[in-house]
Design an enzyme around this catalytic site. Structure first.
Site, mmCIF file in Angstrom:
data_model
loop_
_atom_site.group_PDB
_atom_site.id
_atom_site.type_symbol
_atom_site.label_atom_id
_atom_site.label_comp_id
_atom_site.label_asym_id
_atom_site.label_seq_id
_atom_site.Cartn_x
_atom_site.Cartn_y
_atom_site.Cartn_z
ATOM 1 N N CYS A 96 7.919 -9.754 1.610
ATOM 2 C CA CYS A 96 7.301 -10.701 2.550
ATOM 3 C C CYS A 96 7.925 -10.746 3.939
ATOM 4 O O CYS A 96 7.282 -10.415 4.921
ATOM 5 C CB CYS A 96 7.316 -12.095 1.934
ATOM 6 S SG CYS A 96 6.392 -12.190 0.399
HETATM 7 N N1 LIG Z 1 6.512 -11.223 -4.231
HETATM 8 C C1 LIG Z 1 6.489 -12.330 -3.534
HETATM 9 O O1 LIG Z 1 7.463 -13.076 -3.477
HETATM 10 C C2 LIG Z 1 5.247 -12.772 -2.795
HETATM 11 C C3 LIG Z 1 5.163 -14.100 -2.366
HETATM 12 C C4 LIG Z 1 4.035 -14.506 -1.692
HETATM 13 C C5 LIG Z 1 3.026 -13.593 -1.435
HETATM 14 N N2 LIG Z 1 3.134 -12.307 -1.843
HETATM 15 C C6 LIG Z 1 2.016 -11.401 -1.561
HETATM 16 O O2 LIG Z 1 1.248 -11.248 -2.750
HETATM 17 C C7 LIG Z 1 0.725 -9.917 -2.845
HETATM 18 C C8 LIG Z 1 1.186 -9.275 -4.132
HETATM 19 O O3 LIG Z 1 2.607 -9.200 -4.126
HETATM 20 P P1 LIG Z 1 3.442 -8.907 -5.432
HETATM 21 O O4 LIG Z 1 4.862 -9.161 -5.052
HETATM 22 O O5 LIG Z 1 2.866 -9.624 -6.589
HETATM 23 O O6 LIG Z 1 3.179 -7.331 -5.583
HETATM 24 P P2 LIG Z 1 3.544 -6.412 -6.845
HETATM 25 O O7 LIG Z 1 3.726 -5.052 -6.319
HETATM 26 O O8 LIG Z 1 4.648 -7.052 -7.617
HETATM 27 O O9 LIG Z 1 2.250 -6.476 -7.753
HETATM 28 C C9 LIG Z 1 1.030 -5.958 -7.361
HETATM 29 C C10 LIG Z 1 0.322 -5.426 -8.582
HETATM 30 O O10 LIG Z 1 -0.966 -4.974 -8.163
HETATM 31 C C11 LIG Z 1 -1.270 -3.814 -8.901
HETATM 32 N N3 LIG Z 1 -2.333 -3.085 -8.201
HETATM 33 C C12 LIG Z 1 -2.238 -2.276 -7.132
HETATM 34 N N4 LIG Z 1 -3.440 -1.811 -6.780
HETATM 35 C C13 LIG Z 1 -4.322 -2.325 -7.667
HETATM 36 C C14 LIG Z 1 -5.727 -2.228 -7.819
HETATM 37 N N5 LIG Z 1 -6.469 -1.503 -6.991
HETATM 38 N N6 LIG Z 1 -6.309 -2.874 -8.838
HETATM 39 C C15 LIG Z 1 -5.563 -3.615 -9.693
HETATM 40 N N7 LIG Z 1 -4.228 -3.766 -9.597
HETATM 41 C C16 LIG Z 1 -3.618 -3.136 -8.575
HETATM 42 C C17 LIG Z 1 0.038 -3.077 -8.997
HETATM 43 O O11 LIG Z 1 0.041 -2.143 -10.049
HETATM 44 C C18 LIG Z 1 1.018 -4.231 -9.231
HETATM 45 O O12 LIG Z 1 1.230 -4.492 -10.599
HETATM 46 C C19 LIG Z 1 1.205 -9.205 -1.587
HETATM 47 O O13 LIG Z 1 0.234 -9.314 -0.607
HETATM 48 C C20 LIG Z 1 2.429 -10.001 -1.184
HETATM 49 O O14 LIG Z 1 2.692 -9.913 0.196
HETATM 50 C C21 LIG Z 1 4.222 -11.886 -2.542
#
Ligand SMILES: NC(=O)c1ccc[n+]([C@@H]2O[C@H](COP(=O)([O-])OP(=O)(O)OC[C@H]3O[C@@H](n4cnc5c(N)ncnc54)[C@H](O)[C@@H]3O)[C@@H](O)[C@H]2O)c1
Length: 411
Positions: free
Chosen positions: A275
């Site tokens: 982030c």
């Molecule tokens: N990690 C954090 O602390 C956090 C906090 C707030 C917001 N976010 C935001 O949330 C979003 C997700 O972050 P995250 O940390 O959960 O990411 P992550 O990488 O942990 O998880 C994302 C998941 O999406 C899957 N994925 C990718 N492409 C796909 C598709 N086409 N269809 C289905 N699944 C698919 C991946 O395999 C993975 O398991 C991002 O935009 C991030 O900026 C993250």
């Protein structure tokens, strides 16, 4: 009110709405678990076969979700996962939580959102609510998602419903979790906002209804830009204090006694995670398209990204004080995740520090209970136990950037 809205509203209120979460990472899995705990039947869809298999065995792969929480939900059939999109038509609500990284050029990479959406489109039907949670630049929901839904011939706000609701989960934070972090929701129409808000009210303490997706998208970017800029200020304070011989930690502690108008931020080895290093650049990129350069964001990014190199220079300086060089010194890095209590090493400044020290010839070992193994620069590292034993490495590999032996002698 459209008949579709009324129908969906009823299902959400009765918790008979079937929810699908697309992307089962830190954000998606946590949300899916909360929705399932609240009584909804939840299906997760992820392209990662291993994650899906582990979830279906009731085994968590994230530090924030325990298998004890997950297993009963899976056993009851409340939460299951699949790699296929063919059951999308059965969902009443679909929530997209896929990654939004930066390209090498530091421009937003929303290809995961587009790809997930393209997989959903053939299966979408009337009466569904689609929410995007991935952090992204202002306008994504209206400019990227809306036209694709409209291309199906459906009227958004009447036949289908589209909203953006940023995720604010803070992995590793035990005090603030999905349940007590208020949600922000901005729909394409009022109906879209109301439906998304009514779903989230089942899993969180309160919902702020924004006037548009664009406001909700920008609010998320402001939150993380605020963090980035203030961390950069704390880092700069650390530089300044070093110059004038003052302890920055004591300065911050003293300033933080002011009960208003000040919020403490602390210097560190750099910013990491999915982030803080990424999100502000989504905002500056979008603003740049209008010809305006967001200077605070660029400056904060520059200051924060200089920190790993600064840490390496401090280490080199400390070794020098003892008549030693980085080359050949055994150096233990304590902690490699980007912050405490998470098993996430994305963008972690520790990795850059290890690489820089190794490039200077240091023999690096690391200890981190969350990361048993690390692949860096083509080398596999295993975590060591920080026992405190001062053992000298017998042999210093010539080219290897890393060392697998127990903790070496500290300078
Ligand atoms: N990690 C954090 O602390 C956090 C906090 C707030 C917001 N976010 C935001 O949330 C979003 C997700 O972050 P995250 O940390 O959960 O990411 P992550 O990488 O942990 O998880 C994302 C998941 O999406 C899957 N994925 C990718 N492409 C796909 C598709 N086409 N269809 C289905 N699944 C698919 C991946 O395999 C993975 O398991 C991002 O935009 C991030 O900026 C993250």
């Amino acid at each position: 009110m459209s008949a579709w809205k009324e129908l969906l509203e009823g299902k959400i209120a009765a918790k008979t709405a079937r929810v699908q979460v697309i992307g089962l990472g830190y954000v998606g899995l946590s949300l899916a678990v909360e929705l399932a705990k609240a009584g909804f039947t939840v299906r997760g869809v992820d392209v990662d076969l291993e994650r899906v298999a582990r979830l279906n065995r009731g085994q968590s792969y994230l530090s924030d979700v325990t298998s004890e929480t997950l297993a009963p939900l899976v056993a009851e059939g409340r939460l299951l996962a699949t790699t296929e999109f063919d059951e999308v038509g059965e969902a009443d609500a679909l929530i997209i939580c896929v990654p939004t990284p930066l390209r090498k050029s530091k421009e937003p990479d929303i290809s995961f959102i587009v790809s997930a959406l393209e997989s959903l489109l053939p299966h979408l039907r009337h009466g569904q609510l689609l929410v995007l949670e991935s952090t992204t630049f202002p306008g994504t929901t209206e400019e990227v998602m809306l036209p694709r839904l409209q291309s199906l011939g459906m009227v958004v706000g009447e036949d289908v419903f589209l909203a953006f609701s940023p995720e604010r989960v803070d992995p590793g934070n035990r005090r603030f979790t999905t349940a007590n972090i208020p949600k922000v929701v901005g729909g394409i129409t009022r109906s879209c906002t109301e439906l998304a808000a009514s779903l989230y009210r089942h899993v969180t303490v309160s919902v702020f209804e924004a006037s548009s997706p664009r406001v909700a998208e920008t609010a998320k970017l402001l939150e993380n830009t605020f963090r980035s800029v203030n961390i950069a200020l704390a880092n700069e304070l650390a530089f300044a204090c070093r110059k004038i011989g003052v302890d920055p930690w004591e300065v911050i502690e003293a300033a933080a006694t002011k009960p208003f108008g000040f919020m403490p931020f602390y210097p560190g080895p750099g910013i990491g995670g999915h982030c803080i290093p990424v999100d502000p650049l989504y905002l500056s990129w979008k603003v740049r398209l209008t010809g305006y350069e967001a200077q605070f964001i660029a400056l904060a990014d520059q200051v924060n990204r200089a920190m790993p190199e600064h840490v390496v220079n401090l280490v080199a300086g400390a070794l020098n004080e003892r008549g030693r060089a980085v080359r050949g010194a055994s150096i233990l890095v304590l902690g490699v995740t980007y912050k405490a209590d998470v098993n996430d090493i994305r963008e972690s400044p520790a990795l850059e520090i290890i690489e820089l020290l190794a490039r200077r010839g240091g023999q690096i070992a690391y200890a981190d209970p969350f990361i048993p193994q690390l692949a860096l620069d083509g080398h596999k590292l295993s975590a060591v136990e920080p026992t405190g034993d001062a053992q000298r490495h017998e042999e210093v590999p010539r080219r290897a950037h890393v060392h697998r032996q127990p903790l070496g002698e500290l300078p």
